[in-house]
Design an enzyme around this catalytic site. Structure first.
Site, short mmCIF file in Angstrom:
data_model
loop_
_atom_site.label_atom_id
_atom_site.label_comp_id
_atom_site.label_asym_id
_atom_site.label_seq_id
_atom_site.Cartn_x
_atom_site.Cartn_y
_atom_site.Cartn_z
N VAL A 189 -6.06 -15.30 2.43
CA VAL A 189 -6.10 -14.22 1.60
C VAL A 189 -4.38 -13.49 2.15
O VAL A 189 -4.09 -13.03 3.10
CB VAL A 189 -6.96 -13.17 1.80
CG1 VAL A 189 -6.68 -11.75 0.74
CG2 VAL A 189 -8.34 -13.74 1.29
N CYS A 190 -3.74 -12.97 0.88
CA CYS A 190 -2.52 -12.44 1.24
C CYS A 190 -2.25 -11.30 0.29
O CYS A 190 -3.37 -11.09 -0.52
CB CYS A 190 -1.17 -13.08 1.12
SG CYS A 190 -0.97 -14.04 -0.43
N ALA A 191 -1.09 -10.71 -0.06
CA ALA A 191 -1.07 -9.51 -1.33
C ALA A 191 -1.21 -10.08 -2.40
O ALA A 191 -2.12 -9.62 -3.47
CB ALA A 191 0.07 -8.71 -0.91
N GLY A 251 -0.86 -13.88 -3.14
CA GLY A 251 -1.19 -15.37 -3.27
C GLY A 251 -0.36 -16.19 -2.58
O GLY A 251 -0.48 -17.31 -2.30
N MET A 296 -4.86 -10.02 -2.83
CA MET A 296 -5.76 -8.87 -3.07
C MET A 296 -5.36 -8.04 -4.25
O MET A 296 -6.25 -7.13 -4.77
CB MET A 296 -5.14 -8.01 -1.96
CG MET A 296 -5.63 -8.35 -0.45
SD MET A 296 -7.57 -8.53 -0.37
CE MET A 296 -7.94 -6.82 -0.20
#
Length: 376
Positions: free
Chosen positions: A70-72, A74, A99
């Site tokens: 998971v990141c901000a 993708g 996210m």
């Protein structure tokens, strides 16, 4: 590379599945707000520490579980997931949209149905916000809509009904309301308390003790109740469902400490709980505008809500408190932490400020902070 959508991950949260979340955002962002799951495990290592490879962390990642990176947004997660696959991990997924996508997903759950009405709850899993649709005959009412108005329009279309009434329980401080935009798109009447100070055209709730359509009778419990704003209301539908806004939650009461008048608003909260709500029967279903913990507050029927009698029994603040004592407890526990960007969000919801879709997304990032959760 394998991808997981927010819909798929939501199902894993609701089914209490075992998932390993490898979050590659900055530590402060992860600590402030992450994907919550009862049986989720977490590892947070910032992306920039992994640019040379995942050798340093691969011993901290299980091989026998699904791994969701998971990141901000993708992109960074996809890069790390690829490295994990090259390092021999099979079950690696990237969360599509990161996210930001998690923050915006609405999960639809059926709450109630009888011969007069059908009620859906829309759970914004990444944000803790709740909205509703009440369907009767050929018409629908939407309560506390988020800005993702396509979702409500699509459900109305599936159900073969027209959205004719929209209500906001208060001027929201942690998310941007879709009420005004949805009213413009559908021609529905949009109701809000005049005391909230909105600068656009709407139907003032002060002028409506009741809103009636088809086989729905919605009573407006209009008292100055607490929250982030001077006027908020609850809606009592057909003597069966209490849409409680930010006044009563499954696990607590609303926060009267965001307006700088904590004692005054705590007194209003007391009057709401001990006068208005005290007369409502125990078997009425309470449906709030927010929740704090999905695992604790989602019931066996798959929605956030509970019977008023159960909430009263659990919540000491609703049991035989004297007004002075009640106010003192609220003042002592006042939380100085405000929702992120709440002044900007209130200004947008009031009609004082206009921002584009990207700015709306940025303003809403993070958890909600709307309840007095210590009042369990």
């Amino acid at each position: 590379m394998k991808e997981m959508t927010v819909q798929q991950l939501t199902r894993k949260v609701l089914n209490k599945e075992n998932v390993f979340i490898f979050d590659v955002r900055n530590e402060s962002d992860f600590n402030d707000w992450k994907i919550e799951g009862e049986n989720f495990e977490y590892l947070n290592v910032p992306y920039f520490e992994l640019l040379e490879g995942v050798e340093e962390v691969k011993d901290r990642i299980p091989k026998d579980k699904e791994i969701v990176v998971v990141c901000a947004k993708g992109g960074s997660a996809a890069f790390i997931a690829e490295q994990l696959e090259e390092a021999g991990f099979d079950n690696v997924y990237t969360l599509v949209g990161g996210m930001k996508a998690w923050s915006e997903h609405l999960h639809q759950a059926k709450v109630y149905e009888d011969d007069k009405i059908k009620v859906y709850q829309f759970i914004r899993v990444g944000k803790g916000c709740l909205s509703y649709m009440v369907i009767s005959g050929n018409e629908a009412l939407v309560v506390d809509p988020s800005r993702f108005i396509d979702v409500y329009e699509n459900v109305a279309k599936e159900e073969g009904v027209n959205i004719t009434h929209i209500v906001d329980s208060h001027l929201h401080a942690d998310h941007i309301s879709g009420g005004r935009a949805l009213a413009e798109r559908t021609g529905a009447k949009y109701y809000l308390m005049k005391s909230e100070g909105a600068l656009f055209d709407f139907e003032p709730l002060e002028a409506h003790d009741k809103i009636e359509f088809e086989q729905v009778q919605l009573e407006v419990l209009a008292v100055k109740t607490p929250g982030h704003t001077p006027g908020s209301v609850s809606f009592f539908v057909n003597q069966k469902l209490l849409f409680s806004g930010d006044t009563i939650f499954v696990g607590g009461l609303g926060r009267p400490d965001l307006g700088g008048k904590v004692a005054e608003w705590a007194a209003d909260l007391y009057d709401t709980v001990y006068e208005k709500v005290a007369t409502i029967a125990d078997d009425v279903i309470v449906l709030p505008a927010h929740y704090a913990n999905l695992d604790e507050e989602m019931n066996k029927d798959g929605y956030i809500g509970d019977m008023l009698g159960n909430i009263r029994a659990r919540n000491e603040m609703m049991q035989n408190k004297q007004k002075d004592e009640f106010i003192e407890i609220v003042v002592q526990n006042a939380n100085t932490e405000t929702p992120p960007n709440f002044e900007d969000i209130v200004a947008i919801n009031r009609g004082q400020k206009v921002v584009d879709a990207e700015q709306q997304q940025e303003l809403e990032i993070g958890p909600n902070r709307c309840a007095l959760h210590h009042t369990h």
